[in-house]
Design a protein around this motif. Structure first.
Motif, short mmCIF file in Angstrom:
data_model
loop_
_atom_site.label_atom_id
_atom_site.label_comp_id
_atom_site.label_asym_id
_atom_site.label_seq_id
_atom_site.Cartn_x
_atom_site.Cartn_y
_atom_site.Cartn_z
N ARG A 272 -5.93 -8.44 30.48
CA ARG A 272 -5.96 -9.38 30.11
C ARG A 272 -5.94 -9.99 28.37
NH1 ARG A 272 -6.60 -13.02 34.87
NH2 ARG A 272 -7.20 -12.38 36.75
N LYS B 133 -1.97 -3.45 32.17
CA LYS B 133 -1.78 -4.21 33.11
C LYS B 133 -2.56 -2.97 33.88
CE LYS B 133 1.90 -3.86 37.34
NZ LYS B 133 1.75 -5.46 37.46
N ILE C 282 -3.28 -7.00 37.87
CA ILE C 282 -3.42 -7.85 37.28
C ILE C 282 -3.02 -7.57 35.50
CG2 ILE C 282 -5.69 -8.40 35.58
CD1 ILE C 282 -7.83 -7.89 38.02
N ASP C 283 -2.29 -8.80 35.71
CA ASP C 283 -1.74 -8.67 33.88
C ASP C 283 -2.26 -10.02 33.05
OD1 ASP C 283 0.33 -9.95 35.33
OD2 ASP C 283 1.24 -8.39 35.47
N ASN C 284 -1.22 -10.63 33.14
CA ASN C 284 -1.13 -12.10 32.41
C ASN C 284 -2.00 -13.14 33.24
OD1 ASN C 284 -0.75 -11.63 29.99
ND2 ASN C 284 1.44 -12.10 30.43
N ASN C 285 -1.51 -12.45 35.02
CA ASN C 285 -1.97 -13.06 35.99
C ASN C 285 -2.98 -12.31 37.16
OD1 ASN C 285 -0.52 -15.71 35.39
ND2 ASN C 285 1.38 -14.59 35.34
N LYS C 286 -3.10 -12.56 38.03
CA LYS C 286 -4.11 -12.00 38.97
C LYS C 286 -2.89 -12.24 40.92
CE LYS C 286 -8.42 -10.91 40.76
NZ LYS C 286 -10.16 -11.69 41.31
N ASN C 287 -2.42 -11.12 40.49
CA ASN C 287 -1.58 -10.62 42.63
C ASN C 287 -2.56 -9.75 43.17
OD1 ASN C 287 -0.06 -11.89 43.68
ND2 ASN C 287 1.29 -10.18 43.49
#
Length: 318
Positions: free
Chosen positions: A244, A249, A261-266
């Motif tokens: 983050r 990534k 996970i990158d800028n978001n968590k999916n």
């Protein structure tokens, strides 16, 4: 005895999930079944060793449980860049395909590792080899120490937890790492075909997480302190935090779920991957200091102690 045809065409593949989609039905095979691979290595962009690791790991897993594995390459161009690359990173060796190299191998040192199997006996040597790639780019020292710590924790998770028989330090997996100077990126993958995060986290008799389902177990695996009671639970959490802060990534795929996970968590429902693979992509030009990861003195001290225990003096690497 059942037959499972698997087709992997790299002209249509751009992600790890697409490879798992192609491989997934192979994990239903049992002893004496046959899995036949048809692989086209030609691409419209690049071939990545971290994609090839998933195939090699699956082939060796199937053979280890008594499945008959056969295969052929489609439109195999002996002198193509893709075929030479696959050979250079030892993909053909890993799957047992005889290919006679007609080129001179350049040294991998400081740029990439071949695809390698690791276990408790050789993991530290392979880890040090990858650290030399991190050093090669002279990335921020603090970030390097955090990344090497996180990498060791991911490898150690495989060694400690991938076996389903209750034993620890008997697991094994496959790993590759490559540095891309023009993109200022390093790509690392660690893959195993063991019991997976859900079973490892919920079946230990002292685990606090026995009631979690597979999606919940994967989602919580990157939280601070989450462990089946045999570790500190900092490894994946530190890796998550590093990614983050770095803008890179992280993908953790276990069972029928993938956490990106990158800028978001999916968290997504996906095709099945038997075991766990962890993919890490970091930007070498974005520094991250470890005080952003370890936010109290106790964690920092534990990190420094583990770093010294595992790595010693980094000058020894040269």
């Amino acid at each position: 005895m059942a037959n499972f045809p698997i087709t992997i065409d790299f002209r249509n593949i751009s992600s790890h999930n697409q490879i798992v989609d192609a491989l997934s039905t192979a994990f239903d095979a049992v002893a004496d079944d046959t899995v036949h691979f048809t692989i086209n290595l030609n691409t419209y962009s690049m071939l990545y060793s971290d994609h090839l690791v998933l195939i090699g790991s699956t082939v060796n897993h199937l053979r280890s449980i008594g499945v008959i594995v056969t295969g052929n390459f489609q439109d195999f161009r002996v002198d193509s860049a893709q075929v030479k690359y696959a050979s250079r990173v030892n993909f053909f060796e890993q799957i047992g395909f005889a290919y006679a190299e007609n080129f001179q191998r350049q040294k991998a040192s400081g740029r990439f590792t071949e695809i390698k199997r690791f276990d408790d006996d050789n993991a530290l040597d392979i880890h040090k080899e990858i650290v030399s790639i991190l050093l090669k780019d002279s990335i921020n020292d603090d970030m390097m120490t955090v990344l090497e710590y996180c990498l060791w924790e991911v490898m150690d998770n495989t060694i400690r937890h991938s076996q389903s028989d209750g034993t620890i330090y008997n697991g094994s997996g496959y790993i590759s790492c490559q540095y891309f100077p023009s993109k200022k990126q390093i790509r690392i993958i660690v893959a195993d075909n063991g019991q997976g995060i859900h079973q490892a986290l919920t079946t230990h008799p002292n685990s606090k997480y026995k009631l979690l389902n597979e999606a919940e177990a994967l989602n919580q695996s990157v939280n601070k302190g989450v462990t089946n009671s045999t570790g500190m639970g900092f490894g994946l959490w530190a890796t998550d935090t590093l990614i983050r802060e770095n803008g890179g990534k992280l993908i953790i795929h276990s069972g029928n779920h993938s956490l990106e996970i990158d800028n978001n968590k999916n968290l997504e429902n996906t095709s099945k991957w038997q075991g766990v693979y962890t993919y890490i992509r970091v930007n070498t030009d974005v520094a991250v200091t470890y005080d952003k990861i370890f936010d109290d003195d106790g964690q920092k001290n534990a990190f420094e102690e583990l770093k010294e225990k595992l790595l010693g003096n980094l000058d020894d690497l040269w």
